[in-house]
Design an enzyme around this catalytic site. Structure first.
Site, PDB file in Angstrom:
ATOM      1  N   ARG A   1      -3.376 -10.463  -4.360  1.00 52.30           N
ATOM      2  CA  ARG A   1      -2.500 -11.421  -3.694  1.00 52.30           C
ATOM      3  C   ARG A   1      -2.801 -11.573  -2.194  1.00 52.30           C
ATOM      4  NH1 ARG A   1       2.579  -8.508  -6.496  1.00 52.30           N
ATOM      5  NH2 ARG A   1       0.997  -6.872  -6.594  1.00 52.30           N
TER       6      ARG A   1
ATOM      7  N   ASN B   1     -18.175  -3.822  50.460  1.00 54.76           N
ATOM      8  CA  ASN B   1     -17.514  -5.121  50.386  1.00 54.76           C
ATOM      9  C   ASN B   1     -18.433  -6.107  49.673  1.00 54.76           C
ATOM     10  OD1 ASN B   1     -15.194  -6.837  51.185  1.00 54.76           O
ATOM     11  ND2 ASN B   1     -16.887  -8.029  52.041  1.00 54.76           N
TER      12      ASN B   1
ATOM     13  N   TYR C   1     -30.568 -10.059  34.348  1.00 55.08           N
ATOM     14  CA  TYR C   1     -31.324 -10.373  33.129  1.00 55.08           C
ATOM     15  C   TYR C   1     -32.508 -11.256  33.485  1.00 55.08           C
ATOM     16  CZ  TYR C   1     -31.994 -11.797  28.236  1.00 55.08           C
ATOM     17  OH  TYR C   1     -32.502 -12.024  26.980  1.00 55.08           O
TER      18      TYR C   1
ATOM     19  N   ALA D   1     -25.016 -14.518  54.129  1.00 53.90           N
ATOM     20  CA  ALA D   1     -24.508 -15.479  53.146  1.00 53.90           C
ATOM     21  C   ALA D   1     -25.673 -16.213  52.501  1.00 53.90           C
ATOM     22  CB  ALA D   1     -23.571 -16.465  53.838  1.00 53.90           C
TER      23      ALA D   1
HETATM   24  C1  UD1 Z   1       5.058  -1.472  -7.367  1.00 53.45           C
HETATM   25  C2  UD1 Z   1       6.066  -0.943  -8.373  1.00 53.45           C
HETATM   26  C3  UD1 Z   1       7.410  -1.629  -8.116  1.00 53.45           C
HETATM   27  C4  UD1 Z   1       7.870  -1.348  -6.716  1.00 53.45           C
HETATM   28  C5  UD1 Z   1       6.799  -1.740  -5.702  1.00 53.45           C
HETATM   29  C6  UD1 Z   1       7.171  -1.194  -4.342  1.00 53.45           C
HETATM   30  C7  UD1 Z   1       4.783  -0.372 -10.380  1.00 53.45           C
HETATM   31  C8  UD1 Z   1       4.424  -0.798 -11.756  1.00 53.45           C
HETATM   32  N1  UD1 Z   1       5.604  -1.218  -9.711  1.00 53.45           N
HETATM   33  O1  UD1 Z   1       4.837  -2.842  -7.624  1.00 53.45           O
HETATM   34  O2  UD1 Z   1       8.388  -1.132  -9.025  1.00 53.45           O
HETATM   35  O3  UD1 Z   1       9.068  -2.037  -6.446  1.00 53.45           O
HETATM   36  O4  UD1 Z   1       5.516  -1.202  -6.051  1.00 53.45           O
HETATM   37  O5  UD1 Z   1       6.237  -1.533  -3.359  1.00 53.45           O
HETATM   38  O6  UD1 Z   1       4.356   0.679  -9.932  1.00 53.45           O
HETATM   39  N2  UD1 Z   1      -2.800   0.792  -7.604  1.00 53.45           N
HETATM   40  C9  UD1 Z   1      -3.830   1.617  -8.009  1.00 53.45           C
HETATM   41  N3  UD1 Z   1      -4.366   1.405  -9.249  1.00 53.45           N
HETATM   42  C10 UD1 Z   1      -3.940   0.432 -10.092  1.00 53.45           C
HETATM   43  C11 UD1 Z   1      -2.893  -0.404  -9.645  1.00 53.45           C
HETATM   44  C12 UD1 Z   1      -2.324  -0.204  -8.403  1.00 53.45           C
HETATM   45  O7  UD1 Z   1      -4.243   2.520  -7.297  1.00 53.45           O
HETATM   46  O8  UD1 Z   1      -4.495   0.324 -11.182  1.00 53.45           O
HETATM   47  C13 UD1 Z   1      -2.233   0.995  -6.247  1.00 53.45           C
HETATM   48  C14 UD1 Z   1      -2.425  -0.218  -5.364  1.00 53.45           C
HETATM   49  O9  UD1 Z   1      -3.632  -0.098  -4.625  1.00 53.45           O
HETATM   50  C15 UD1 Z   1      -1.193  -0.196  -4.468  1.00 53.45           C
HETATM   51  C16 UD1 Z   1      -0.156   0.562  -5.271  1.00 53.45           C
HETATM   52  O10 UD1 Z   1      -0.839   1.194  -6.326  1.00 53.45           O
HETATM   53  O11 UD1 Z   1      -1.442   0.470  -3.259  1.00 53.45           O
HETATM   54  C17 UD1 Z   1       0.948  -0.340  -5.803  1.00 53.45           C
HETATM   55  O12 UD1 Z   1       0.396  -1.348  -6.645  1.00 53.45           O
HETATM   56  P1  UD1 Z   1       0.900  -2.851  -6.599  1.00 53.45           P
HETATM   57  O13 UD1 Z   1       0.092  -3.630  -7.561  1.00 53.45           O
HETATM   58  O14 UD1 Z   1       0.973  -3.332  -5.214  1.00 53.45           O
HETATM   59  O15 UD1 Z   1       2.371  -2.691  -7.183  1.00 53.45           O
HETATM   60  P2  UD1 Z   1       3.606  -3.685  -6.983  1.00 53.45           P
HETATM   61  O16 UD1 Z   1       3.404  -4.861  -7.826  1.00 53.45           O
HETATM   62  O17 UD1 Z   1       3.846  -3.890  -5.558  1.00 53.45           O
HETATM   63 CA    CA Z   2       2.701  -3.406  -3.694  1.00 55.82          CA
END
Ligand code: UD1
Ligand code: CA
Length: 476
Positions: free
Chosen positions: A16, A391, A401, A437
């Site tokens: 996103r 000064n 350069y 100057a």
């Molecule tokens: C998530 C939560 C949601 C919460 C919100 C808060 C879940 C399913 N949902 O949603 O309930 O309200 O965060 O901010 O957890 N990541 C991985 N591997 C993956 C997927 C994600 O490491 O396969 C990491 C991402 O890099 C990120 C974090 O997990 O830093 C959260 O993932 P993201 O997809 O942003 O979750 P949200 O949709 O925000």
């Molecule tokens: Ca998130």
């Protein structure tokens, strides 16, 4: 002593964000957003809340789960943390599974796994400590952080049972119309009992998109009749950054926190609304920051300075009592008492010593300018070494350069450079010499001489004042 293992999930691409840069590396107040999460985790032991656990609980080394952009992330954070790789990004639950081996391999395996997301940079160490305290005191299987916000929002919704215990976290995609109206949401920070966590992760259902949600563990624990506890924190700490609108919202909150810290530490900020200061910047007591000013990177500014209006300072060091107006500095050093501007520019390697006065429309690059030297109007110094009490007349240029190489210019103590002098480098102007100057200096200028013309020639020698000879004798 019990142990907790802090784990940060950072394997997602951050679709996103619409970016090729991994989401957790997008900067916030001058640092990659995940750096703020790591810092909050590092500071847990120093919080007020943690005092209760001081002798009972200790943190293990930070572990970050990486996937998309793993190399870039590892390069950015180096050995500040260790890394586990999640090969395919199959959801937050799947990401925690990827951390299992690294956590179990630790010498004395931790009893608690503390999971955070790398995209929630506003989280505070204090609330993380409160979560740990609640988890330990309640002897809970799962303890997680919630916040209250008005719908609509894209956070997971907290569904509570009749006894008030959290029964389930419902992701927005799956929420019913009634559930979408729930105001309590999931902040994305959890403590798990480690032994239970591994067995429960294996029971996670795969959702239609093929993902395993970490949030489904709440339902599993609650159906098993285990204790699920929650801590409710402030919503502003919860903000997860999924897109650039949320990035800007978080930046605004973070910026205010930085300004607040500086103001409480004795810095006057005339107009916080137009002042932008990065998280790492340090400013001494009784300095005043005027409107329209941006101070970034690892800049350090001393006490009693007056900075702005309309000034940008990046990765620079300023001593006490400096005055900088409507100017730009990058990678520069200003010793104490320097005044600069309006409308001047110090580029990387500019070093202005004590009490240098650099007025308007000047540029200094990769040059040392000695103490008490004046350079008031329209001059350029590049690759120069300038002595004390020199000064520099209006419009002086180091012609550094030659089309191929950058050449050095040296100007001795007490020299006086006439207006519009061109110093064609490499060239040295001796101590106490004077250029007329419009001189175009192509050859070295002897100390105590007066040169003028194009190209500049010696007109006559100056008589060094008796007092300076006396001084010379005294030194001998
Ligand atoms: C998530 C939560 C949601 C919460 C919100 C808060 C879940 C399913 N949902 O949603 O309930 O309200 O965060 O901010 O957890 N990541 C991985 N591997 C993956 C997927 C994600 O490491 O396969 C990491 C991402 O890099 C990120 C974090 O997990 O830093 C959260 O993932 P993201 O997809 O942003 O979750 P949200 O949709 O925000
Ligand atoms: Ca998130």
């Amino acid at each position: 002593m019990m142990k907790y293992a802090p784990v940060v999930l950072a394997a997602g691409k951050g679709t996103r964000m619409r970016s090729t840069v991994p989401k957790v590396l997008h900067p916030l107040a001058g640092l990659p957003m995940m750096a703020h999460v790591l810092q909050a985790l590092d500071e847990i032991p120093h919080t007020t809340a943690f005092a209760l656990l001081q002798d009972a609980l200790a943190g293990a080394k930070l572990l970050v789960v990486v996937g998309y952009g793993a190399e870039e992330i590892e390069r950015a954070f180096g050995d500040r943390c260790s890394y586990a790789v999640q090969e395919a990004q199959l959801g937050t639950g799947h990401a925690v599974m990827a951390a299992r081996r690294a956590i179990d391999a630790q010498e004395s395996a931790p009893e608690i796994v503390l999971v955070c997301y790398g995209d929630t940079p506003l989280i505070s160490s204090e609330v993380l400590a409160r979560l740990l305290v609640e988890h330990v005191e309640r002897r809970a299987t799962v303890t997680f952080l919630t916040a209250i916000t008005e719908p609509p929002s894209d956070f997971g919704r907290i569904v509570r049972g009749n006894n008030g215990q959290a029964r389930e976290i419902v992701e927005m995609k799956r929420a019913t119309r009634e559930q979408k109206l729930i105001k309590e949401v999931n902040s994305g920070v959890y403590c798990f009992e480690r032994a239970w966590l591994w067995s429960a992760l294996e029971m996670l259902p795969q959702n239609p998109a093929g993902e395993y949600y970490l949030t489904d563990l709440v339902k599993i624990a609650s159906e098993q009749g285990r204790t699920v506890a929650t801590v409710t924190g402030s919503f502003s700490e919860t903000i997860g950054i999924n897109d650039r609108v949320q990035l800007a919202e978080a930046e605004q909150i973070m910026r205010w926190r930085v300004l607040e810290r500086l103001m409480y530490a004795g810095v006057t900020i005339i107009d916080p609304a137009t002042t932008y200061i990065d998280a790492q910047v340090e400013i001494g007591e009784d300095s005043v920051i005027l409107p329209g000013t941006m101070i970034t990177g690892k800049t350090r500014i001393g006490s009693f300075c007056r900075i702005g209006p309309a000034t940008t300072i990046d990765n620079s060091v300023l001593g006490d009592r400096c005055v900088v107006r409507n100017s730009a500095l990058e990678g520069a050093i200003l010793e104490e008492g320097v005044s600069m501007g309006p409308f001047s520019h110090c580029r990387p390697g500019a070093h202005l010593a004590r009490n240098v006065r650099m007025g308007n429309f000047g540029e200094v690059k990769n040059s040392y300018v000695g103490p008490e030297t004046d350079m008031h109007h329209f001059s350029y110094l590049g690759d120069a070494t300038v002595g004390e009490g020199v000064n520099i007349g209006a419009g002086t240029i180091t012609v550094n350069y030659d089309g191929v190489r950058k050449n050095p210019t040296t100007i001795g103590d007490g020299a006086s450079i006439g207006s519009d002098t061109m110093l064609v480098a490499p060239v040295t102007v001796g101590e106490h010499a004077t250029t007329g100057a419009g001189a175009v200096v192509t050859r070295d200028v002897p100390a105590w001489s007066i040169v003028a013309g194009v190209p500049a020639r010696v007109l006559r020698m100056k008589e060094p004042p008796a007092s300076s000879q006396d001084e010379g004798e005294k030194k001998e």
